[in-house]
Design a protein around this motif. Structure first.
Motif, mmCIF file in Angstrom:
data_model
loop_
_atom_site.group_PDB
_atom_site.id
_atom_site.type_symbol
_atom_site.label_atom_id
_atom_site.label_comp_id
_atom_site.label_asym_id
_atom_site.label_seq_id
_atom_site.Cartn_x
_atom_site.Cartn_y
_atom_site.Cartn_z
ATOM 1 N N SER A 283 0.822 -1.215 0.000
ATOM 2 C CA SER A 283 0.000 0.000 0.000
ATOM 3 C C SER A 283 0.852 1.259 0.000
ATOM 4 C CB SER A 283 -0.938 0.001 1.212
ATOM 5 O OG SER A 283 -0.208 0.125 2.424
ATOM 6 N N THR A 284 2.065 1.191 0.556
ATOM 7 C CA THR A 284 2.964 2.350 0.560
ATOM 8 C C THR A 284 4.116 2.182 -0.436
ATOM 9 O OG1 THR A 284 4.205 1.377 2.409
ATOM 10 C CG2 THR A 284 2.474 2.958 2.962
ATOM 11 N N SER A 285 4.134 1.057 -1.132
ATOM 12 C CA SER A 285 5.201 0.750 -2.103
ATOM 13 C C SER A 285 6.585 0.773 -1.476
ATOM 14 C CB SER A 285 5.140 1.719 -3.294
ATOM 15 O OG SER A 285 3.912 1.617 -3.968
ATOM 16 N N THR A 286 6.664 0.375 -0.210
ATOM 17 C CA THR A 286 7.959 0.347 0.466
ATOM 18 C C THR A 286 8.567 -1.047 0.381
ATOM 19 O OG1 THR A 286 6.771 0.062 2.560
ATOM 20 C CG2 THR A 286 7.583 2.268 2.044
ATOM 21 N N TRP A 287 9.886 -1.075 0.368
ATOM 22 C CA TRP A 287 10.606 -2.333 0.196
ATOM 23 C C TRP A 287 11.952 -2.227 0.894
ATOM 24 C CZ3 TRP A 287 15.059 -2.232 -3.133
ATOM 25 C CH2 TRP A 287 15.241 -1.015 -3.809
ATOM 26 N N MET A 288 12.718 -3.298 0.821
ATOM 27 C CA MET A 288 13.977 -3.360 1.553
ATOM 28 C C MET A 288 15.005 -4.110 0.711
ATOM 29 S SD MET A 288 14.615 -5.423 5.135
ATOM 30 C CE MET A 288 13.488 -4.346 6.009
ATOM 31 N N ARG A 289 16.250 -3.628 0.766
ATOM 32 C CA ARG A 289 17.352 -4.404 0.187
ATOM 33 C C ARG A 289 18.158 -4.991 1.342
ATOM 34 N NH1 ARG A 289 20.473 -2.569 -5.132
ATOM 35 N NH2 ARG A 289 18.389 -3.172 -5.867
ATOM 36 N N LEU A 290 18.316 -6.304 1.310
ATOM 37 C CA LEU A 290 18.984 -7.038 2.382
ATOM 38 C C LEU A 290 20.353 -7.500 1.891
ATOM 39 C CD1 LEU A 290 18.131 -7.946 5.258
ATOM 40 C CD2 LEU A 290 17.377 -10.104 4.242
ATOM 41 N N TYR A 291 21.375 -7.315 2.734
ATOM 42 C CA TYR A 291 22.758 -7.673 2.396
ATOM 43 C C TYR A 291 23.297 -8.672 3.421
ATOM 44 C CZ TYR A 291 22.539 -3.195 -0.163
ATOM 45 O OH TYR A 291 22.174 -2.154 -0.987
ATOM 46 N N ILE A 292 24.070 -9.654 2.922
ATOM 47 C CA ILE A 292 24.655 -10.642 3.820
ATOM 48 C C ILE A 292 25.976 -11.126 3.219
ATOM 49 C CG2 ILE A 292 23.440 -12.611 2.789
ATOM 50 C CD1 ILE A 292 23.095 -13.723 5.639
ATOM 51 N N PRO A 293 27.010 -11.345 4.036
ATOM 52 C CA PRO A 293 28.272 -11.866 3.493
ATOM 53 C C PRO A 293 28.064 -13.218 2.815
ATOM 54 C CG PRO A 293 28.592 -11.033 5.731
ATOM 55 C CD PRO A 293 27.106 -11.050 5.474
ATOM 56 N N SER A 294 28.651 -13.381 1.636
ATOM 57 C CA SER A 294 28.499 -14.635 0.895
ATOM 58 C C SER A 294 29.009 -15.825 1.686
ATOM 59 C CB SER A 294 29.251 -14.549 -0.438
ATOM 60 O OG SER A 294 28.747 -13.504 -1.229
ATOM 61 N N SER A 295 30.070 -15.609 2.462
ATOM 62 C CA SER A 295 30.657 -16.707 3.235
ATOM 63 C C SER A 295 29.665 -17.293 4.211
ATOM 64 C CB SER A 295 31.900 -16.215 3.980
ATOM 65 O OG SER A 295 31.570 -15.125 4.835
ATOM 66 N N THR A 296 28.749 -16.467 4.716
ATOM 67 C CA THR A 296 27.739 -16.946 5.658
ATOM 68 C C THR A 296 26.796 -17.934 4.979
ATOM 69 O OG1 THR A 296 27.832 -14.888 6.926
ATOM 70 C CG2 THR A 296 25.872 -16.235 7.192
ATOM 71 N N LEU A 297 26.402 -17.620 3.749
ATOM 72 C CA LEU A 297 25.500 -18.513 3.025
ATOM 73 C C LEU A 297 26.213 -19.771 2.550
ATOM 74 C CD1 LEU A 297 23.401 -16.046 0.833
ATOM 75 C CD2 LEU A 297 22.829 -17.022 3.046
ATOM 76 N N ASN A 298 27.526 -19.650 2.291
ATOM 77 C CA ASN A 298 28.284 -20.792 1.770
ATOM 78 C C ASN A 298 28.738 -21.753 2.862
ATOM 79 O OD1 ASN A 298 28.063 -19.744 -0.797
ATOM 80 N ND2 ASN A 298 30.013 -18.644 -0.704
ATOM 81 N N ASP A 299 28.662 -21.303 4.116
ATOM 82 C CA ASP A 299 29.170 -22.118 5.229
ATOM 83 C C ASP A 299 28.286 -23.361 5.410
ATOM 84 O OD1 ASP A 299 30.360 -23.043 7.584
ATOM 85 O OD2 ASP A 299 30.762 -20.999 8.254
ATOM 86 N N THR A 300 28.891 -24.521 5.316
ATOM 87 C CA THR A 300 28.122 -25.762 5.487
ATOM 88 C C THR A 300 27.790 -26.027 6.947
ATOM 89 O OG1 THR A 300 30.193 -26.999 5.526
ATOM 90 C CG2 THR A 300 29.054 -26.839 3.418
ATOM 91 N N VAL A 301 28.617 -25.496 7.856
ATOM 92 C CA VAL A 301 28.318 -25.615 9.287
ATOM 93 C C VAL A 301 27.563 -24.364 9.696
ATOM 94 C CG1 VAL A 301 29.303 -25.836 11.592
ATOM 95 C CG2 VAL A 301 30.440 -26.904 9.630
ATOM 96 N N SER A 302 26.566 -24.543 10.553
ATOM 97 C CA SER A 302 25.747 -23.405 10.970
ATOM 98 C C SER A 302 26.611 -22.380 11.701
ATOM 99 C CB SER A 302 24.662 -23.904 11.902
ATOM 100 O OG SER A 302 23.522 -23.134 11.739
ATOM 101 N N PRO A 303 26.875 -21.200 11.087
ATOM 102 C CA PRO A 303 27.743 -20.202 11.727
ATOM 103 C C PRO A 303 26.987 -19.412 12.789
ATOM 104 C CG PRO A 303 26.957 -19.373 9.631
ATOM 105 C CD PRO A 303 26.365 -20.746 9.792
ATOM 106 N N PRO A 304 27.710 -18.696 13.647
ATOM 107 C CA PRO A 304 27.032 -17.833 14.617
ATOM 108 C C PRO A 304 26.220 -16.765 13.892
ATOM 109 C CG PRO A 304 29.386 -18.033 15.109
ATOM 110 C CD PRO A 304 29.168 -18.643 13.773
#
Length: 325
Positions: free
Chosen positions: A56-77
């Motif tokens: 209704s307000t046409s608001t949105w968000m851009r989210l940023y995250i280090p690639s290494s966090t997504l690539n980590d096979t072990v659940s990182p902190p």
């Protein structure tokens, strides 16, 4: 013919034209935008994606995250979450501007943090407090979000509100508004006010000293305030000048919650004295304040100059760590 300067014609300098119906026409070619970068790659230290918040307000968000966090096979902190609001005098700019995208990407990488950059409605079509409403709504959305990046990788108990210029003003006012609100599981630890945009009717010393500033002189600031403040109020309104009446009662709540506040500015910014005045007011209210004012820096220096970002992010990293500065 003399060269156009912000002092001689601030409207032309900003590439905006006032319309009879109270809106403005913006030159959208003035700023370079860039899409999100959602795919991890060796060249992409940070990934980003766009998420709708409120249709209704046409608001949105851009989210940023280090690639290494997504690539980590072990659940990182889980990582600190920085909610960052862009600048533009409440009148111009957007989340997807290349300079803000690059700034947020570098911040996520250097601080090893999740960065959420929400959009907000612009004035004069949507005068304040519309931007504050949107900033608070973005926090509410994060609080209940089922997005995987937020749910799996953002530490919602370690959140900082940050903004540049008008975004710094927005972060401050959203923080004041949120201090007495139950946002659990979101827990705000503090605010990072980066070259925050404040004003007032009586000219302060730095506004007089830097009256001919070519980046953001008071003539340009005056236009922004004219367009974004509620109709009929002057620059001593609390949205513009939080030191009037020694600020909102929410400041005591911020002190009670033991939030930390970092105020970053440049000595060659016409607003630097106002930023110092706000920092002093916060201290008088019992808030822990860290000031970082850099010699030679103009308004928003680290946004336009990537070389200056590294020391800024080092300072912010120390600020959000347990050791402080």
């Amino acid at each position: 013919m003399s060269e156009l300067t912000p002092i001689t014609d601030p409207y032309a300098y900003l590439s905006i034209t006032k319309n009879p119906d109270g809106t403005i026409t913006r030159d959208l070619t003035k700023f370079q935008c860039t899409p999100a970068t959602p795919n991890p790659s060796p060249q992409n230290a940070v990934v980003s994606k766009d998420i709708s918040i409120n249709h209704s307000t046409s608001t949105w968000m851009r989210l940023y995250i280090p690639s290494s966090t997504l690539n980590d096979t072990v659940s990182p902190p889980k990582l600190p979450l920085i909610i960052y609001y862009h600048g533009g005098g409440f009148v111009l700019c957007s989340v997807d501007l290349l300079v803000f995208h690059d700034f947020c990407s570098a911040m996520a990488r250097d601080l090893n943090a999740v960065v959420a950059s929400p959009s907000y409605r612009l004035a004069p079509e949507h005068r304040l407090p519309a931007a504050y409403d949107d900033g608070a709504a973005a926090m509410a959305w994060i609080r209940t979000s089922e997005d995987d990046w937020i749910g799996s990788h953002a530490d919602l108990s370690n959140v900082y509100l940050m903004g540049t210029s008008a975004g710094g003003n927005l972060a401050y006012n959203v923080g004041i508004r949120s201090a007495a609100t139950d946002l659990s599981p979101l827990r705000i630890r503090g605010m990072i006010l980066h070259h925050p945009f404040f004003g007032g009717e009586e000219r302060c010393g730095s506004e007089i000293r830097l009256v001919d500033d070519q980046v953001c002189p008071t003539s340009v600031s005056d236009v922004f305030w004219e367009l974004c403040l509620p109709a009929g109020v002057d620059r001593d309104h609390e949205y513009s000048n939080p030191t009037v009446g020694e600020g909102s009662g929410g400041l005591e709540e911020i002190g009670r919650l033991r939030w930390k506040v970092m105020v970053v500015g440049g000595e060659e910014d016409p607003m630097v004295d106002r930023q110092r005045h706000v920092a002093k007011m916060l201290r008088r209210k019992g808030v822990e304040v860290v000031e970082v004012f850099n010699e030679g820096d103009v308004h928003g220096a680290e946004i336009g100059d990537p070389v200056k970002r590294k020391p800024l992010f080092v300072s912010i990293g120390k600020f959000i760590s347990d050791d402080g500065l």
